[in-house]
Design a protein around this motif. Structure first.
Motif, short mmCIF file in Angstrom:
data_model
loop_
_atom_site.label_atom_id
_atom_site.label_comp_id
_atom_site.label_asym_id
_atom_site.label_seq_id
_atom_site.Cartn_x
_atom_site.Cartn_y
_atom_site.Cartn_z
N MET A 1 -0.63 4.67 -0.95
CA MET A 1 -0.02 3.84 -2.01
C MET A 1 -0.56 4.26 -3.38
N SER B 1 7.53 1.40 -2.21
CA SER B 1 6.47 1.73 -1.23
C SER B 1 6.09 3.21 -1.27
N TYR B 2 7.11 4.08 -1.39
CA TYR B 2 6.84 5.53 -1.30
C TYR B 2 6.65 6.20 -2.66
#
Ligand SMILES: Cc1ncc(COP(=O)(O)O)c(C=O)c1O
Length: 442
Positions: free
Chosen positions: A86, A323-324
């Motif tokens: 993250m 998230s990515y």
């Protein structure tokens, strides 16, 4: 399982289990999917070894060919180190190096990179950031956006709101915030006797008229620099960008350059906006940045914008995330892509290639049923003079039968091949296209 059975089995399973993008699924009954088992260079192969030249770079993402050994090697090395972490509270080498190198390519003027995933997420980020900048600067009333007629900026609700393609947009109109459209500088729309530069200036005048009235409510103008891709490769003079920059400055309106398609050398310079000798306030990048390997997008912006968010109050920060965001593998693919640009001097090599390719395409330009043959960087496009409402579908199917992946937009046929295409392959592409045309026009 024999190869032909594997082809068929995959098609059947896909049609049942996968809801394919931008597709009326019922049409698969008459125009089946194409199974792809592998790719190499500009070629895609099915299980039986049937091949297709990927002349649209798989939706404009591929730059250096499928299964590129240099990008493959970089990804394999990265896999042994770190796949993902993250990006809130953590950082990693590939994302830092990529941000530094992109900033250097923008002459240090866009030194802050914010990461997303697909192109549309970069557009959402730029729109939100622009609005939030004005809010943090004491002008919350600047909350509207302007885009060009016939523009395309993606399918999520914010991006669709600034897109101007009825087929994609009209159904969702009740969900979308209004945005204003100003005339497109598309050179095909110039009056008889008017040069594309004069027409670009005339359009800039209409932009100025709009902003004169609406600037107090307008946060940003968003444009696809030099080429409006999704509505048929509309090409325009850099003069429009130069004038738009001046007008935006005059009326305190941000300029967002959506270079999701035009970036990474596609128009002949690494960023298309360079050809107008300007700097946008926000630059959206995606597609080719990973060489067509992995979903990655980013928004680059200036010290001034960044500074407006830097504060003791959390709510004045940009609290957007995915998230990515900044995925390490995707950033590594992007770094390998930038290495190829530098090591092989791609911008200069493409310039020489484009001259040879335009010469090779002359047979198309001279075809009696072809109109408005045009070219910018590594994009070629033309309109086919036909009243057949099914032209695009028929052409697509006939092209596949001749080992070509070409997807016309309406009557517009275009080539946007991976940069690794050879002279012989381009020559072959032109010859096959003429044959497909002959078939579709009878
Ligand atoms: C100029 C432009 N902006 C945004 C997008 C949306 O990108 P994505 O399909 O990755 O969401 C595209 C896609 O073609 C595009 O051409």
């Amino acid at each position: 399982m024999p190869a032909s059975t594997r082809n068929k089995a995959l098609l059947t399973r896909s049609a049942h289990a996968v809801w394919h993008p931008c597709t009326q699924m019922k049409q698969l009954e008459t125009l089946p999917l194409v199974p792809v088992a592998s790719g190499k260079g500009v070629w895609l192969y099915d299980f039986e070894g049937r091949r297709y030249l990927d002349a649209v770079s798989s939706w404009w993402v591929n730059l250096f060919g499928h299964a590129n050994p240099r990008i493959n090697a970089a990804l394999i090395a990265q896999l042994g180190q770190l796949e993902h972490v993250m990006l809130a509270g953590f950082t990693h080498e590939p994302v830092v190096e990529l941000s530094e190198r992109l900033s250097a390519l923008a002459q240090g003027r866009l030194g802050h990179c914010f990461y997303g995933s697909d192109g549309a997420s970069a557009v959402e980020i730029a729109l939100k950031m622009s609005f939030h900048y004005w809010r943090n600067s004491g002008q919350p009333g600047k909350n509207e956006f302007v885009s060009l007629a016939n523009s395309y900026h993606g399918e999520t609700l914010g991006a669709l709101a600034v897109t101007d393609v009825a087929l994609f947009k009209d159904v969702y109109a009740p969900l979308l915030r209004n945005s204003a459209q100003v005339p497109s500088p598309d050179a095909r729309l110039a009056r008889d006797g008017e040069t594309c530069r004069e027409y670009a200036r005339r359009c800039a005048g209409m932009l100025e008229d709009h902003l004169e009235t609406h600037h107090a409510r307008t946060a940003a103008l968003i444009v696809e620099p030099l080429v409006q891709g999704a509505t048929g490769m509309a090409m325009y003079d850099p003069e429009y960008l130069r004038a738009a920059r001046t007008i935006c400055d005059r009326y305190q309106v941000h300029l967002i350059a959506d270079e999701i398609m035009t970036g990474c050398g596609r128009t002949g310079t690494f960023f298309a906006y360079e050809q107008a000798a300007i700097t946008p306030d926000f630059l959206c990048l995606s597609k080719g940045i990973t060489g067509g390997y992995l979903p990655l997008s980013l928004v680059m912006t200036t010290d001034r914008v960044y500074g407006a968010f830097y504060d003791d109050q959390v709510a004045r920060g940009f609290l957007h995330s995915h998230s990515y965001t900044g995925n390490a593998l995707a950033c590594r693919a992007a770094l390998a892509t930038l290495d190829i640009f530098a090591d092989d001097r791609i911008i200069a090599a493409n310039r020489a290639k484009a001259i040879r390719f335009s010469e090779a395409a002359r047979r198309l330009a001279e075809h009696p049923r072809i109109k408005c043959f045009r070219h910018t960087g590594m994009i070629w496009a033309f309109e086919v003079d036909t009243a057949d409402p099914m032209f695009a579908r028929r052409f697509y199917a006939a092209a596949l039968a001749r080992e070509l992946l070409l997807r016309p937009i309406g009557n517009t046929v275009y080539f946007m091949p991976p940069y690794v295409i050879t002279d012989a392959e381009f020559e072959w592409l032109v010859g096959q296209t003429l044959a497909v045309l002959g078939q579709c026009l009878t």
